[in-house]
Design a protein around this motif. Sequence first.
Motif, short mmCIF file in Angstrom:
data_model
loop_
_atom_site.label_atom_id
_atom_site.label_comp_id
_atom_site.label_asym_id
_atom_site.label_seq_id
_atom_site.Cartn_x
_atom_site.Cartn_y
_atom_site.Cartn_z
N ALA A 73 0.84 -1.21 0.00
CA ALA A 73 0.00 0.00 0.00
C ALA A 73 0.87 1.26 0.00
O ALA A 73 1.88 1.32 0.70
N ASP A 74 0.47 2.25 -0.81
CA ASP A 74 1.21 3.53 -0.85
C ASP A 74 0.80 4.41 0.33
O ASP A 74 1.59 5.19 0.84
N ARG A 75 -0.47 4.31 0.73
CA ARG A 75 -0.99 5.05 1.89
C ARG A 75 -1.88 4.08 2.65
O ARG A 75 -2.44 3.15 2.07
N ARG A 76 -2.03 4.34 3.98
CA ARG A 76 -2.85 3.43 4.79
C ARG A 76 -3.70 4.22 5.77
O ARG A 76 -3.28 5.28 6.24
N SER A 77 -4.87 3.67 6.10
CA SER A 77 -5.68 4.25 7.18
C SER A 77 -4.94 4.02 8.49
O SER A 77 -4.07 3.14 8.58
N ALA A 78 -5.33 4.78 9.53
CA ALA A 78 -4.67 4.63 10.83
C ALA A 78 -4.88 3.21 11.36
O ALA A 78 -3.97 2.61 11.94
N ARG A 79 -6.09 2.67 11.14
CA ARG A 79 -6.34 1.33 11.70
C ARG A 79 -5.55 0.25 10.95
O ARG A 79 -5.12 -0.73 11.55
N ALA A 80 -5.33 0.43 9.66
CA ALA A 80 -4.50 -0.52 8.92
C ALA A 80 -3.03 -0.35 9.33
O ALA A 80 -2.31 -1.34 9.50
N GLN A 81 -2.64 0.90 9.51
CA GLN A 81 -1.26 1.18 9.92
C GLN A 81 -0.96 0.43 11.22
O GLN A 81 0.06 -0.25 11.34
N ALA A 82 -1.87 0.54 12.19
CA ALA A 82 -1.65 -0.10 13.49
C ALA A 82 -1.72 -1.62 13.38
O ALA A 82 -0.95 -2.32 14.03
N ALA A 83 -2.63 -2.13 12.56
CA ALA A 83 -2.80 -3.58 12.46
C ALA A 83 -1.59 -4.25 11.81
O ALA A 83 -1.29 -5.41 12.07
N GLY A 84 -0.89 -3.52 10.96
CA GLY A 84 0.22 -4.14 10.23
C GLY A 84 -0.27 -5.12 9.18
O GLY A 84 0.47 -5.98 8.71
N ALA A 85 -1.55 -5.02 8.83
CA ALA A 85 -2.16 -5.93 7.86
C ALA A 85 -3.27 -5.18 7.14
O ALA A 85 -3.92 -4.33 7.73
N VAL A 86 -3.43 -5.48 5.86
CA VAL A 86 -4.45 -4.80 5.04
C VAL A 86 -5.38 -5.86 4.45
O VAL A 86 -4.92 -6.84 3.87
N ASN A 87 -6.70 -5.66 4.62
CA ASN A 87 -7.65 -6.58 3.98
C ASN A 87 -8.46 -5.88 2.89
O ASN A 87 -9.26 -6.53 2.21
N THR A 88 -8.27 -4.56 2.73
CA THR A 88 -9.04 -3.80 1.74
C THR A 88 -8.12 -2.81 1.04
O THR A 88 -7.43 -2.03 1.72
N LEU A 89 -8.13 -2.85 -0.28
CA LEU A 89 -7.34 -1.90 -1.06
C LEU A 89 -8.26 -1.13 -1.99
O LEU A 89 -9.20 -1.70 -2.56
N ARG A 90 -8.00 0.17 -2.11
CA ARG A 90 -8.71 0.97 -3.10
C ARG A 90 -7.67 1.53 -4.04
O ARG A 90 -6.63 2.02 -3.60
N PHE A 91 -7.95 1.39 -5.34
CA PHE A 91 -6.97 1.86 -6.33
C PHE A 91 -7.30 3.31 -6.66
O PHE A 91 -8.28 3.60 -7.35
N ASP A 92 -6.51 4.24 -6.13
CA ASP A 92 -6.74 5.67 -6.32
C ASP A 92 -5.78 6.21 -7.35
O ASP A 92 -4.78 5.56 -7.69
N ALA A 93 -6.03 7.45 -7.80
CA ALA A 93 -5.11 8.10 -8.73
C ALA A 93 -3.72 8.22 -8.10
O ALA A 93 -2.70 8.14 -8.78
N GLN A 94 -3.68 8.35 -6.75
CA GLN A 94 -2.38 8.49 -6.06
C GLN A 94 -1.75 7.15 -5.74
O GLN A 94 -0.70 7.11 -5.11
N GLY A 95 -2.38 6.04 -6.10
CA GLY A 95 -1.79 4.72 -5.83
C GLY A 95 -2.72 3.87 -4.99
O GLY A 95 -3.93 4.08 -4.98
N LEU A 96 -2.13 2.90 -4.28
CA LEU A 96 -2.93 1.93 -3.51
C LEU A 96 -3.19 2.47 -2.11
O LEU A 96 -2.25 2.73 -1.36
N PHE A 97 -4.47 2.60 -1.75
CA PHE A 97 -4.83 2.97 -0.39
C PHE A 97 -5.23 1.71 0.37
O PHE A 97 -6.12 0.97 -0.07
N GLY A 98 -4.57 1.45 1.50
CA GLY A 98 -4.81 0.23 2.25
C GLY A 98 -5.60 0.49 3.53
O GLY A 98 -5.29 1.42 4.28
N ASP A 99 -6.60 -0.34 3.78
CA ASP A 99 -7.39 -0.22 5.00
C ASP A 99 -7.49 -1.61 5.63
O ASP A 99 -7.16 -2.62 5.00
N ASN A 100 -7.94 -1.64 6.88
CA ASN A 100 -8.23 -2.93 7.51
C ASN A 100 -9.59 -2.85 8.18
O ASN A 100 -9.76 -2.12 9.15
N THR A 101 -10.54 -3.60 7.64
CA THR A 101 -11.92 -3.53 8.14
C THR A 101 -12.27 -4.74 9.01
O THR A 101 -13.41 -4.86 9.46
#
Length: 282
Positions: A73-101
Amino acid sequence: MSDRYAVFGNPVAHSRSPAIHAAFARQTGQDIVYEALAAPLDGFAAALHAFAAAGGRGANVTVPFKREAWRLADRRSARAQAAGAVNTLRFDAQGLFGDNTDGAGLIADICGNLGYSIAGRRVLLLGAGGAARGVLLPLLAAAPRRLVLANRSEDRAQALREEFAAAAAALAVELPEDGFEALGLPALAGGRFELVIDATSAGLAGAPPQLPEAVFDPAGLAYDLVYGPAARAFLDLARRQGVAKRADGLGMLVEQAAESFLLWRGVRPQTAPVLAWLRASG
Ligand code: ATR
C-alpha cells in the motif's frame, strides 16, 4: 461497464465474499462486479497490479496476503497502519490505499448483531498471527476491563502485546484497567473470561487450541473468527465447557465486507438481510 472488484487469496475458491458483495450491489443499486481471484503464493503483487491495470477499482485481500498487501500500500488508514495488515485496497489516482476492516467487522458483529457488550468484560484473545493483529486495536478500543493475549508460542504474544501497547498509546486508546497481558496457553489456568475469541488457525486442522479447564465463563460468549467447519472444534469445546452463546465469524465476514463496500462506494449496505440469507443458505 461495471466497476470491477475482487478478493485475492490462496486458496480463495470457497470465499463467500463475491456473493456478499453481489447482494450489497443489488441492495444499493451500485453497478459493480466482484470476483474471487487466486494469486500464486509468490505472485500476489503481480496479480494485483495486473488487476489494477485491467481496470480494477479495489480489492479485498485474505490469507495469506494481508501482510504483503500492507507492504504494497502507498498510503494506509490509521487502523491498517496499526494492524500491520491490510484486507481492503482501493486503487486511487495516487496509488494503492490500504485499510483494515476486520476489527471493525468483529466489533460490529459482537456488539451489534449479537448484542454482546465488550465494555467492562474480561476478554481472552487466542493467537498471535495475522488474524489476531487485525482485531487487536479495535478490541482495545472497545474498552474491555481486562485483555489477555494468549498464544501457543508465548514470545509471539509478548511481541504483539508490546507492538499494540505502543500503537494504543500513539492513538490515545486507553489500556484496560485490569491489564493488557500476554501469556502462554498453560498460564491461563485459573483465569476466567467472559469473551473468548479464537484467532488461531488450530481449527483448520480440526482441533481446538489446548486450553486449561474453566477458562470460559459459561455466561459469556465464545467467538471464532473463522466460519463454517473450521470454527467447529473451538465452538464445540466452548459448548462442552457450558458456554451457551457461541458464534462463528460469518457475521464478521459480512460486517467487514460492508465496511469495505463503504470505502469503495461511499454507501453502507444493510448487513442483516445478507447475513440472514447466508445463514439460511448454509
Ligand atoms: P493467521 O494469519 O491465520 O493468524 P498465522 O499468522 O500462521 O495465521 O498464525 C496462526 C496462529 O494460530 C498462531 O498464533 C499459532 O500459534 P503459534 O504462534 O504458536 O504458531 C496459532 N496456532 C496454530 N495452530 C495451533 C494449535 N494447534 N494450537 C494453538 N495455536 C495454534
